[in-house]
Design an enzyme around this catalytic site. Structure first.
Site, PDB file in Angstrom:
ATOM      1  N   ARG A 215      -7.022   3.115  -9.397  1.00  0.00           N
ATOM      2  CA  ARG A 215      -5.618   2.999  -8.950  1.00  0.00           C
ATOM      3  C   ARG A 215      -5.486   1.677  -8.209  1.00  0.00           C
ATOM      4  O   ARG A 215      -6.422   1.237  -7.530  1.00  0.00           O
ATOM      5  CB  ARG A 215      -5.268   4.178  -8.034  1.00  0.00           C
ATOM      6  CG  ARG A 215      -3.801   4.206  -7.697  1.00  0.00           C
ATOM      7  CD  ARG A 215      -3.428   5.415  -6.861  1.00  0.00           C
ATOM      8  NE  ARG A 215      -2.112   5.184  -6.269  1.00  0.00           N
ATOM      9  CZ  ARG A 215      -1.677   5.773  -5.184  1.00  0.00           C
ATOM     10  NH1 ARG A 215      -2.428   6.655  -4.565  1.00  0.00           N
ATOM     11  NH2 ARG A 215      -0.484   5.470  -4.707  1.00  0.00           N
ATOM     12  N   HIS A 216      -4.335   1.012  -8.348  1.00  0.00           N
ATOM     13  CA  HIS A 216      -4.143  -0.285  -7.683  1.00  0.00           C
ATOM     14  C   HIS A 216      -4.348  -0.154  -6.168  1.00  0.00           C
ATOM     15  O   HIS A 216      -4.236   0.945  -5.603  1.00  0.00           O
ATOM     16  CB  HIS A 216      -2.732  -0.812  -7.975  1.00  0.00           C
ATOM     17  CG  HIS A 216      -1.659   0.097  -7.455  1.00  0.00           C
ATOM     18  ND1 HIS A 216      -1.275   0.110  -6.139  1.00  0.00           N
ATOM     19  CD2 HIS A 216      -0.911   1.047  -8.079  1.00  0.00           C
ATOM     20  CE1 HIS A 216      -0.333   1.011  -5.963  1.00  0.00           C
ATOM     21  NE2 HIS A 216      -0.090   1.607  -7.124  1.00  0.00           N
ATOM     22  N   ASN A 222       3.636   1.331  -0.546  1.00  0.00           N
ATOM     23  CA  ASN A 222       2.741   2.451  -0.197  1.00  0.00           C
ATOM     24  C   ASN A 222       2.707   2.633   1.311  1.00  0.00           C
ATOM     25  O   ASN A 222       2.746   3.742   1.832  1.00  0.00           O
ATOM     26  CB  ASN A 222       1.295   2.196  -0.642  1.00  0.00           C
ATOM     27  CG  ASN A 222       1.094   2.239  -2.142  1.00  0.00           C
ATOM     28  OD1 ASN A 222       0.225   1.570  -2.682  1.00  0.00           O
ATOM     29  ND2 ASN A 222       1.894   3.042  -2.830  1.00  0.00           N
ATOM     30  N   ARG A 263       1.382  -4.926  -8.758  1.00  0.00           N
ATOM     31  CA  ARG A 263       0.288  -4.310  -7.988  1.00  0.00           C
ATOM     32  C   ARG A 263      -0.965  -4.060  -8.839  1.00  0.00           C
ATOM     33  O   ARG A 263      -2.086  -4.143  -8.338  1.00  0.00           O
ATOM     34  CB  ARG A 263       0.760  -3.035  -7.282  1.00  0.00           C
ATOM     35  CG  ARG A 263       1.490  -2.001  -8.154  1.00  0.00           C
ATOM     36  CD  ARG A 263       2.246  -1.057  -7.217  1.00  0.00           C
ATOM     37  NE  ARG A 263       2.866   0.108  -7.819  1.00  0.00           N
ATOM     38  CZ  ARG A 263       4.099   0.135  -8.322  1.00  0.00           C
ATOM     39  NH1 ARG A 263       4.806  -0.975  -8.395  1.00  0.00           N
ATOM     40  NH2 ARG A 263       4.610   1.265  -8.775  1.00  0.00           N
ATOM     41  N   GLU A 288       4.344   2.707 -13.948  1.00  0.00           N
ATOM     42  CA  GLU A 288       4.438   3.936 -13.161  1.00  0.00           C
ATOM     43  C   GLU A 288       5.691   4.730 -13.502  1.00  0.00           C
ATOM     44  O   GLU A 288       6.688   4.164 -13.984  1.00  0.00           O
ATOM     45  CB  GLU A 288       4.391   3.577 -11.665  1.00  0.00           C
ATOM     46  CG  GLU A 288       4.426   4.775 -10.707  1.00  0.00           C
ATOM     47  CD  GLU A 288       3.319   5.822 -10.923  1.00  0.00           C
ATOM     48  OE1 GLU A 288       3.020   6.160 -12.092  1.00  0.00           O
ATOM     49  OE2 GLU A 288       2.780   6.328  -9.931  1.00  0.00           O
ATOM     50  N   HIS A 357      -1.544   3.516 -11.978  1.00  0.00           N
ATOM     51  CA  HIS A 357      -0.777   4.013 -10.828  1.00  0.00           C
ATOM     52  C   HIS A 357      -1.091   5.494 -10.596  1.00  0.00           C
ATOM     53  O   HIS A 357      -1.732   6.128 -11.418  1.00  0.00           O
ATOM     54  CB  HIS A 357       0.715   3.877 -11.137  1.00  0.00           C
ATOM     55  CG  HIS A 357       1.143   2.479 -11.445  1.00  0.00           C
ATOM     56  ND1 HIS A 357       1.709   1.662 -10.504  1.00  0.00           N
ATOM     57  CD2 HIS A 357       1.078   1.763 -12.590  1.00  0.00           C
ATOM     58  CE1 HIS A 357       1.992   0.486 -11.064  1.00  0.00           C
ATOM     59  NE2 HIS A 357       1.616   0.525 -12.330  1.00  0.00           N
TER      60      HIS A 357
HETATM   61  O1  F6P Z   1       3.907   6.379  -4.145  1.00  0.00           O
HETATM   62  C1  F6P Z   1       3.311   5.717  -5.176  1.00  0.00           C
HETATM   63  C2  F6P Z   1       3.704   6.278  -6.515  1.00  0.00           C
HETATM   64  O2  F6P Z   1       2.948   5.623  -7.489  1.00  0.00           O
HETATM   65  C3  F6P Z   1       5.207   6.174  -6.834  1.00  0.00           C
HETATM   66  O3  F6P Z   1       5.618   4.948  -7.376  1.00  0.00           O
HETATM   67  C4  F6P Z   1       5.437   7.342  -7.764  1.00  0.00           C
HETATM   68  O4  F6P Z   1       6.793   7.704  -7.843  1.00  0.00           O
HETATM   69  C5  F6P Z   1       4.547   8.363  -7.118  1.00  0.00           C
HETATM   70  O5  F6P Z   1       3.425   7.682  -6.588  1.00  0.00           O
HETATM   71  C6  F6P Z   1       4.074   9.457  -8.040  1.00  0.00           C
HETATM   72  O6  F6P Z   1       3.498  10.505  -7.308  1.00  0.00           O
HETATM   73  P1  F6P Z   1       4.266  11.881  -7.137  1.00  0.00           P
HETATM   74  O7  F6P Z   1       4.551  12.374  -8.512  1.00  0.00           O
HETATM   75  O8  F6P Z   1       3.271  12.757  -6.415  1.00  0.00           O
HETATM   76  O9  F6P Z   1       5.526  11.688  -6.373  1.00  0.00           O
END
Ligand code: F6P
Length: 410
Positions: A215-216, A222, A263, A288, A357
């Protein structure tokens, strides 16, 4: 039954023949079969030839000198395969385009005592083909050209092969493979061929020797707990990328696959810089999850400003689709397509790295694991560790490794 077999690869350039040849060769070797690949292109690049063998003109059917050299190289690989059989070899894989009937007849005539199996690779996926052309244009053989000129030259080379291409039809044992989808499109086998069931199996099975799923590093978003966007790595994120580069410095990684976002590219760049050579291929399929109207918001803001989203997503995270955005379920097809591209472009190298991601990596991991869909959006995907995945018929290993640790050799 005789245990010797000649596998003759057939197909236009960039259709995945060498990847398939390596897949067949390495897997049969692991089964204990004495197998060797005889690759005309590799021999051409190794020999000291008095001609520019990377120029498109070299491949013109009207260029008598080029034709002569290529015929000579073909004779050399055939002779090498004959010696291999004389020394107890069992399976010879003739890896070249072999697009004319005459060339295929010459190969058949050279092995009167061994059955032949012709394996033609097709790839009808334009995007994958284009990405493969880009990858090929970056190879050492084209280093003296700009990427555009290299691609132009390679396309001309393909056109020359197309102009002399004759389909497999007269050959007794032939199999047509879609090398992007790893499936068999047609087969016509008249003889009893040794290893044939195994060959079918290898063509259609995905083997993962070492997939490093990273993962980046940490981004500004973040840090603020914001989702989506295209933010840069923080100092900590850059430090993580450098630590990854250090960690993988002794592992050969020829290609790093990323998304189009900064990223992942910023994480992959220092890793690639420590490798020689290593290219970065950005695939939009690994972008992502798009959070639609929630892009750029924190989870807390979503709870406050869009409580309906938080309420609906919570109990049904896998199937939930963000308004004007995506959900895990709707990402399935594109992420799987990205993985197909990875396996097609990676040239069956032992080591594959993907820098992705959180949600995308969960989807990638879940395509190898049999997990209930409700569990997938909660798979642990930290930024200070990566997954090392190994899958073959005998084992399925998913290991979470902290990259600041000392690397053991694979
Ligand atoms: O927070 C980082 C991230 O990669 C967001 O861009 C993405 O929406 C999310 O994580 C995905 O994780 P989750 O489905 O748990 O919200």
């Amino acid at each position: 039954m005789k245990r010797k077999l000649v596998i003759v690869m057939v197909g236009l350039p960039a259709r995945g023949k060498s990847t398939m040849a390596r897949k067949l060769g390495r897997t049969l070797e692991m089964d204990g079969v004495k197998v060797r690949i005889f690759n005309n292109g590799e021999l051409r690049r190794r020999l000291d030839i008095d001609a520019d063998t990377s120029s498109s003109e070299f491949f013109s059917p009207a260029n008598a000198k080029g034709v002569g050299i290529r015929e000579k190289i073909s004779r050399m690989t055939i002779e090498a395969a004959q010696s291999f059989f004389a020394e107890g070899g069992e399976v010879a894989i003739m890896d070249a385009s072999n697009v004319t009937r005459e060339r295929r007849r010459t190969i058949a005539a050279a092995f009167p005592d061994q059955p032949l199996c012709f394996v033609e690779c097709l790839n009808a996926d334009d995007e994958a083909l284009e990405a493969n052309l880009e990858r090929k244009a970056g190879l050492k053989e084209f280093r003296h050209l700009t990427p555009e000129k290299a691609q132009e030259s390679f396309l001309k080379r393909i056109a020359f092969y197309e102009s002399i291409y004759e389909p497999l039809d007269a050959e007794a044992n032939r199999i047509l493979v879609d090398s992007f989808d790893s499936c068999i499109l047609q087969e016509q086998i008249t003889d009893v061929l040794p290893y044939y069931d195994r060959i079918r199996d290898i063509i259609t099975t995905r083997v993962v020797r070492n997939l490093f799923l990273v993962r980046h590093g940490e981004t500004h978003f973040n840090r603020e707990d914001r989702i989506g966007g295209d933010s840069d790595l923080t100092d900590k994120g850059r430090d993580q990328a450098n630590a990854l580069a250090e960690h993988f410095a002794t592992v050969r990684i020829p290609i790093i696959f990323t998304s189009n976002y900064k990223r992942t590219l910023q994480t992959a760049t220092p890793i690639a810089e420590r490798q020689d050579p290593c290219s970065i291929i950005a695939l939009p399929e690994f972008n992502e999850i798009h959070a639609g109207v929630c892009e750029g918001m924190t989870y807390e803001e979503i709870r406050r400003k869009m409580p309906h989203v938080a309420r609906a997503r919570g109990p049904n995270k896998y199937r939930y689709v963000y308004p004007d955005g995506e959900g895990y379920r709707t990402m399935e097809d594109r992420v799987h397509r990205g993985l197909k591209k990875v396996f097609f472009l990676n040239n069956y190298d032992e080591n594959i790295m993907i820098v992705g991601h959180r949600a995308v990596n969960r989807m990638i991991l879940s395509s190898f694991l049999s997990r209930q869909e409700e569990e997938i959006p909660y798979i642990y995907m930290p930024q200070d560790r990566y997954y090392h995945i190994q899958i073959d018929p005998h084992k399925r290993i998913f290991e979470l490794i902290p990259y600041r640790s000392v690397l053991t050799t694979w």
